[in-house]
Design a protein around this motif. Structure first.
Motif, short mmCIF file in Angstrom:
data_model
loop_
_atom_site.label_atom_id
_atom_site.label_comp_id
_atom_site.label_asym_id
_atom_site.label_seq_id
_atom_site.Cartn_x
_atom_site.Cartn_y
_atom_site.Cartn_z
N ASP A 15 24.63 104.69 22.68
CA ASP A 15 25.78 104.42 23.54
C ASP A 15 27.09 104.86 22.89
N ASN A 29 16.82 97.87 28.26
CA ASN A 29 18.22 97.53 28.51
C ASN A 29 18.75 96.46 27.56
N GLN A 30 18.29 96.45 26.34
CA GLN A 30 18.87 95.59 25.31
C GLN A 30 19.84 96.41 24.46
N VAL A 31 21.01 95.84 24.21
CA VAL A 31 22.03 96.52 23.41
C VAL A 31 21.88 96.05 21.97
N THR A 32 21.66 97.00 21.07
CA THR A 32 21.43 96.69 19.66
C THR A 32 22.51 97.38 18.83
N ASP A 56 24.21 109.51 24.18
CA ASP A 56 23.12 109.68 25.15
C ASP A 56 21.88 110.33 24.53
N GLY A 110 15.90 103.99 21.11
CA GLY A 110 16.61 103.89 22.37
C GLY A 110 17.64 105.00 22.49
N LYS A 111 18.59 104.80 23.41
CA LYS A 111 19.62 105.79 23.71
C LYS A 111 20.93 105.38 23.05
N THR A 136 25.83 101.71 18.30
CA THR A 136 25.34 100.94 19.44
C THR A 136 24.23 101.71 20.13
N ILE A 137 23.04 101.10 20.19
CA ILE A 137 21.87 101.73 20.81
C ILE A 137 21.37 100.83 21.93
N ARG A 138 21.13 101.42 23.08
CA ARG A 138 20.59 100.69 24.23
C ARG A 138 19.11 101.04 24.36
N THR A 139 18.27 100.03 24.18
CA THR A 139 16.83 100.25 24.26
C THR A 139 16.43 100.48 25.71
#
Length: 481
Positions: free
Chosen positions: A300, A314-317, A287, A297-298, A308-311
């Motif tokens: 995950d 709301n895109q999961v990278t 977080d 991003g945040k 895993t980063i959620r921009t």
């Protein structure tokens, strides 16, 4: 006579003594006296024997196995002869004789199934002796090849009754289907026990880990998963050993293939090592708002391979850990407080002190702005179009964007109410108009002017002269035909 006696003593006595020595030195098999010896007892009896003694045991069990295979072969030949008799009787329509032959065949099939079960038991014990001999440095390749050659069931493909009898005999055999059913059941039971054990140990480990305040959530999640999977892996090894699989051979195969896999999976291993470093040094946690590998991003989750980063759209990278650890990591939420950097510009004609006072009022009235550290509001630069102020209040990290957006809006509204303008970039252009004749000269040269064109004389031009009437006083306009 005395010569013959001496010769006899010199030849016969050493020969007899030598044979006795050889008989004493040649070891004999001791475990084959009980062919149905339990396998665990056999392993214990073979353990203290030397290499030569173990070879004798292997030869002894091979002899028993060879005799049993010969009995099966003879019985198989007898059954095939019975098939030929049955076929001939059926051709001669001898119903009673055919029934007797079939009854005899069924007895022979039952007998051969019993022989096959005994062969399977001998094979298992023969394998135990071979492994013990091999562990002591013996050359067991030939014995292993023999065991593989006599393994299995051989039946006549055209004899359906024999095939069915062989299958049912194997499933109902103690050394066949029943034995493997017990092993399969043991495997399932052991895995269930270790699955429950993994849950219990994982729960205890999770409680112990939760007490640590210096451990990141990522590391806690990793340790929780690692403990559970380790217990399950140990359970798998135990279950395989119960079934009879050589766990040592599997581990040796894995160890041998690790060198090759190391070259084939260099990038993956690099990501794995970087994942370990991220978990240990914890530059960020779940977080957290970070910028890593060019992604903002945040967080995950973090595995041993990728992060895993959620921009914010709301895109999961998924970013490989090798790129995360090898580049600059910016953690926007690492501290509990953040400074909000704002810039406001006013017109050069506005009152600077008044503008500063308005900004102080807006900042001090905002409930989310912290009193400590102190807010800074100062004139920062004189721009091309505006006098620029920096406004730097402090807020909690979770309130950063709320304060940023609120102050931007409220300062604009307060400036409007106080009559302070926020200028947009502008440029003053000053135009100086030249005399018309200079423009005409520049745009249209004199030699290109058409005839009968009147022009206004310039102050520097000489007065026109009239050849016919003399000098003209006054400088007026002239024309020529």
């Amino acid at each position: 006579m005395r010569t013959y006696l001496v010769y006899f003593i010199a030849v016969f006595v050493p020969t007899v003594c030598g044979l006795q020595v050889l008989a004493q030195e040649a070891p004999s098999a001791t475990t084959v006296s009980e062919p149905e010896i339990p396998t665990d007892h056999l392993s214990l009896l073979l353990d203290p024997l030397t290499k030569s003694e173990l070879e004798a045991e292997v030869l002894g069990w091979q002899g028993l196995l060879q005799a049993k295979v010969r009995d099966i072969a003879m019985e198989e030949i007898r059954i095939r002869k019975q098939n030929a008799v049955i076929e001939s009787k059926q051709a001669d329509s001898g119903d009673q004789q055919t029934e007797q032959a079939e009854q005899q065949k069924r007895q022979d099939l039952e007998k051969i199934n019993a022989l096959r079960e005994q062969k399977a038991a001998l094979l298992e014990r023969f394998d135990i002796a071979i492994e013990a001999f091999k562990e002591k440095g013996g050359e067991a390749e030939d014995y292993r090849l023999y065991a593989d050659a006599v393994t299995g069931i051989k039946v006549q493909a055209s004899d359906g009754q024999a095939i069915w009898s062989a299958l049912t005999g194997w499933f109902t055999s103690k050394e066949g289907g029943i034995k493997w059913a017990k092993k399969l059941l043991s495997f399932v039971v052991v895995m269930l026990i270790f699955w429950v054990l993994a849950k219990i140990i994982g729960s205890l480990a999770n409680k112990a880990i939760a007490r640590s305040r210096n451990m990141s959530s990522l590391l806690k999640n990793f340790l929780d998963t690692f403990v559970k999977r380790t217990v399950l892996f140990v359970g798998l090894l135990v279950a395989l050993s119960i079934v009879g699989v050589e766990v040592g051979a599997i581990l040796a195969l894995v160890g041998g293939g690790a060198f090759i896999l190391g070259f084939a999976l260099q990038d993956t291993l690099g990501n794995f090592a970087a994942g370990i470093m991220l978990l240990l040094y914890k530059p960020f946690d779940v977080d957290d708002i970070v910028e890593v590998g060019g992604v903002f991003g945040k967080v995950d989750s973090v595995s041993l391979v990728n992060t895993t980063i959620r921009t914010f759209d709301n895109q999961v990278t998924l970013v490989p850990n090798k790129q995360v650890w090898g580049q600059i990591i910016t953690n926007a939420t690492a501290s509990h407080q953040r400074r909000v950097d704002l810039v406001f510009g006013i017109s050069y004609s506005d009152d600077i002190d008044k503008a500063e006072e308005v900004m102080w009022q807006v900042v001090e009235n905002h409930p989310l702005v912290l009193k400590d550290p102190e807010t800074v509001i100062e004139v920062n630069s004189l721009g091309e179009s505006s006098v620029d102020f920096v406004c730097r209040p402090w807020a909690k990290t979770d309130d950063y964007w709320r304060v940023y957006w609120d102050l931007t809006k409220q300062v604009k509204l307060a400036f409007d109410e106080a009559g302070i303008s926020i200028p947009f970039p502008q440029r003053d252009v000053h135009l100086f108009q030249h005399q018309q004749e200079q423009l005409e000269l520049q745009m249209s040269p004199a030699q290109n002017q058409p005839p009968h064109q009147h022009r206004r004389p310039d102050k520097t031009d000489p007065a026109p002269v009239d050849n016919d009437s003399g000098d003209d006083e006054g400088g007026g306009e002239s024309s020529s035909d």
